[in-house]
Design a protein around this motif. Structure first.
Motif, mmCIF file in Angstrom:
data_model
loop_
_atom_site.group_PDB
_atom_site.id
_atom_site.type_symbol
_atom_site.label_atom_id
_atom_site.label_comp_id
_atom_site.label_asym_id
_atom_site.label_seq_id
_atom_site.Cartn_x
_atom_site.Cartn_y
_atom_site.Cartn_z
ATOM 1 N N GLY A 1 0.822 -1.316 0.224
ATOM 2 C CA GLY A 1 -0.096 0.025 -0.005
ATOM 3 C C GLY A 1 0.898 1.316 0.104
ATOM 4 N N LYS A 2 1.914 1.110 0.497
ATOM 5 C CA LYS A 2 2.925 2.318 0.831
ATOM 6 C C LYS A 2 4.323 1.706 0.658
ATOM 7 C CE LYS A 2 0.797 4.115 4.465
ATOM 8 N NZ LYS A 2 -0.641 3.473 4.441
ATOM 9 N N ILE A 3 5.161 2.427 0.110
ATOM 10 C CA ILE A 3 6.556 2.110 0.238
ATOM 11 C C ILE A 3 7.259 3.402 0.563
ATOM 12 C CG2 ILE A 3 8.682 1.331 -0.667
ATOM 13 C CD1 ILE A 3 6.897 0.059 -3.031
ATOM 14 N N VAL A 4 7.694 3.663 1.831
ATOM 15 C CA VAL A 4 8.389 5.004 2.115
ATOM 16 C C VAL A 4 9.896 4.748 2.208
ATOM 17 C CG1 VAL A 4 8.315 6.830 3.950
ATOM 18 C CG2 VAL A 4 6.189 5.791 3.079
ATOM 19 N N CYS A 5 10.403 5.428 1.802
ATOM 20 C CA CYS A 5 11.995 5.489 1.740
ATOM 21 C C CYS A 5 12.574 6.470 2.638
ATOM 22 C CB CYS A 5 12.613 5.368 0.438
ATOM 23 S SG CYS A 5 12.165 3.980 -0.795
ATOM 24 N N VAL A 6 13.926 6.485 3.299
ATOM 25 C CA VAL A 6 14.548 7.240 3.925
ATOM 26 C C VAL A 6 16.031 7.690 3.230
ATOM 27 C CG1 VAL A 6 15.283 7.745 6.508
ATOM 28 C CG2 VAL A 6 13.273 6.082 5.962
ATOM 29 N N GLY A 7 16.285 8.836 3.038
ATOM 30 C CA GLY A 7 17.365 9.095 2.749
ATOM 31 C C GLY A 7 18.299 9.865 3.824
ATOM 32 N N LEU A 8 19.555 9.946 3.569
ATOM 33 C CA LEU A 8 20.458 10.294 4.441
ATOM 34 C C LEU A 8 20.279 9.745 5.981
ATOM 35 C CD1 LEU A 8 20.035 14.087 2.959
ATOM 36 C CD2 LEU A 8 21.674 12.265 2.227
ATOM 37 N N ASN A 9 20.390 8.619 5.961
ATOM 38 C CA ASN A 9 20.055 8.039 7.281
ATOM 39 C C ASN A 9 21.453 7.292 7.846
ATOM 40 O OD1 ASN A 9 18.466 7.552 9.602
ATOM 41 N ND2 ASN A 9 17.630 5.244 8.805
ATOM 42 N N TYR A 10 22.572 7.493 7.308
ATOM 43 C CA TYR A 10 23.691 6.909 7.682
ATOM 44 C C TYR A 10 24.616 8.290 7.520
ATOM 45 C CZ TYR A 10 22.577 1.913 7.443
ATOM 46 O OH TYR A 10 21.961 0.705 7.814
ATOM 47 N N ALA A 11 25.269 8.714 8.637
ATOM 48 C CA ALA A 11 26.042 9.783 8.616
ATOM 49 C C ALA A 11 27.178 9.804 7.573
ATOM 50 C CB ALA A 11 26.662 10.118 9.964
ATOM 51 N N ASP A 12 27.786 8.583 7.377
ATOM 52 C CA ASP A 12 28.764 8.743 6.413
ATOM 53 C C ASP A 12 28.503 8.677 5.068
ATOM 54 O OD1 ASP A 12 27.324 6.203 6.169
ATOM 55 O OD2 ASP A 12 29.506 5.046 6.448
ATOM 56 N N HIS A 13 27.000 8.381 4.675
ATOM 57 C CA HIS A 13 26.580 8.561 3.454
ATOM 58 C C HIS A 13 26.268 9.992 3.134
ATOM 59 C CE1 HIS A 13 24.283 8.163 0.025
ATOM 60 N NE2 HIS A 13 23.102 8.452 0.566
ATOM 61 N N GLN B 1 29.676 -1.428 3.098
ATOM 62 C CA GLN B 1 29.695 -2.168 4.368
ATOM 63 C C GLN B 1 29.441 -1.423 5.636
ATOM 64 O OE1 GLN B 1 33.153 -5.124 5.262
ATOM 65 N NE2 GLN B 1 31.335 -6.635 4.982
ATOM 66 N N ALA B 2 28.406 -1.868 6.066
ATOM 67 C CA ALA B 2 28.252 -1.187 7.289
ATOM 68 C C ALA B 2 27.393 -1.834 8.313
ATOM 69 C CB ALA B 2 27.312 0.328 7.125
ATOM 70 N N ASN B 3 26.828 -1.121 9.469
ATOM 71 C CA ASN B 3 25.905 -1.968 10.455
ATOM 72 C C ASN B 3 24.658 -1.124 10.619
ATOM 73 O OD1 ASN B 3 24.911 -2.781 13.444
ATOM 74 N ND2 ASN B 3 26.622 -4.207 12.758
ATOM 75 N N THR B 4 23.676 -1.853 10.655
ATOM 76 C CA THR B 4 22.264 -0.992 10.972
ATOM 77 C C THR B 4 22.166 -0.374 12.285
ATOM 78 O OG1 THR B 4 21.444 -3.130 11.921
ATOM 79 C CG2 THR B 4 21.027 -3.034 9.483
ATOM 80 N N ALA B 5 23.222 -0.541 13.186
ATOM 81 C CA ALA B 5 23.170 0.098 14.399
ATOM 82 C C ALA B 5 23.593 1.559 14.012
ATOM 83 C CB ALA B 5 23.955 -0.610 15.378
ATOM 84 N N PRO C 1 24.158 3.092 3.584
ATOM 85 C CA PRO C 1 25.416 3.570 3.946
ATOM 86 C C PRO C 1 26.364 4.312 2.994
ATOM 87 C CG PRO C 1 25.444 1.317 3.804
ATOM 88 C CD PRO C 1 24.156 1.570 3.467
ATOM 89 N N ALA C 2 27.542 4.680 3.402
ATOM 90 C CA ALA C 2 28.366 5.244 2.372
ATOM 91 C C ALA C 2 28.784 4.127 1.231
ATOM 92 C CB ALA C 2 29.676 5.777 2.941
#
Length: 288
Positions: A75-87, A214-218, A248-249
């Protein structure tokens, strides 16, 4: 619980991952429990019953099936930008203090093993390995401390981005929504099989076998409970909705020289505990 949505010939079906392989039923057979989206709408008990039932179903020959997105038409696909500081640091933006939400459309989705299509109008098709959250319980104005109660499970997403179109305007929507650029799957993994909020999982993106991200979801700036709580201030979340939590970056656009996916490439995204999503890249045939 680990579910796979598939098609055999022209008939869709639902399977579960077991120690002996995939076991499942197509929708034309007795006992077919319904699609994953249907089951999510019925609640957690329906999911458990379907998992138990499908665990006793015939084993599937994986050479005869194609993987579909776990949910074909959310019904909805909501994406999030800029959610890893290195990216964010490799982007032309400052780190926002509020999540950067934007939509994706179901026509952009492809399953595991299916081709991600580079549009004929651009050569700037980039990869973005991401964690996808799948909502299982309806809610609005959800407190952070209750947010994970609304999560049914998780999957992997490769949010193919057409960079020159993304940056044509301040709104990123067009560059994020070309047909057949969003790979999703292969497996829906129920939340109880992963750490709370899918936190602490290693995410790796490879292009032709070489690690590019390569990153961690934390490392997410806004974690899963925060994203659900903030988004639900505005939007009613419903079973089957998908939140794609950011990359991530290591994106190709930030490389010098830039690195974009080419026809003939294979891009894989692996997330610890979720498996591996792999897709070949093909070129779109220009219209006649």
């Amino acid at each position: 619980m680990r579910f796979v949505h598939f098609v055999q010939g022209t008939t869709k079906g639902l399977a579960v991952e077991t120690d002996s392989g995939l076991r499942g039923l197509t929708e034309n057979l007795p006992g077919y429990p319904g699609s994953l989206l249907t089951l999510l709408g019925r609640g957690q008990e329906a999911l458990r019953e379907a998992h138990q039932q499908l665990s006793q179903a015939p084993q599937l020959d994986t050479s005869r099936i194609r993987y579909l997105p776990p949910i074909e038409r959310p019904g909805k696909i909501v994406c999030v930008g800029l959610n890893y500081a290195d990216h964010t640091k490799e982007s032309p933006y400052e780190q926002p203090s509020y999540p950067t939400f934007f939509p994706r459309f179901a026509t952009s989705l492809v399953g595991h093993g299916e081709a991600i299509v580079r549009p004929h109008v651009s050569e700037q098709l980039d990869y973005e390995g991401e964690l996808a959250v799948i909502i299982g319980r309806r809610g609005r104005h959800i407190p952070q401390n209750q947010a994970l109660e609304h999560v049914a499970g998780y999957a992997i997403f490769n949010e193919g981005s057409v960079r020159d179109y993304q940056f044509k305007s301040p709104q990123w929507t067009i560059g994020k929504n070309f047909d057949a650029t969003g790979a999703f799957g292969p497996t829906f993994v129920s939340a109880d099989e992963l750490p709370p909020g899918a936190r602490g999982l290693t995410l790796t993106t490879r292009l032709n076998g070489k690690i590019e991200q390569q990153a961690n979801t934390a490392d997410m700036v806004f974690d899963v409970p925060q994203l659900i709580s903030v988004l639900s201030e505005a939007v009613t979340l419903e079973p089957g909705d998908v939140i794609v939590t950011g990359t991530p970056a290591g994106i190709g656009w930030a490389r010098r020289p830039m690195l974009f996916m080419q026809p003939g490439d294979v891009c894989t995204v692996e997330i610890e505990g979720l498996g591996t999503l792999s897709n070949p890249i093909v070129a779109e045939t220009p219209p006649a």
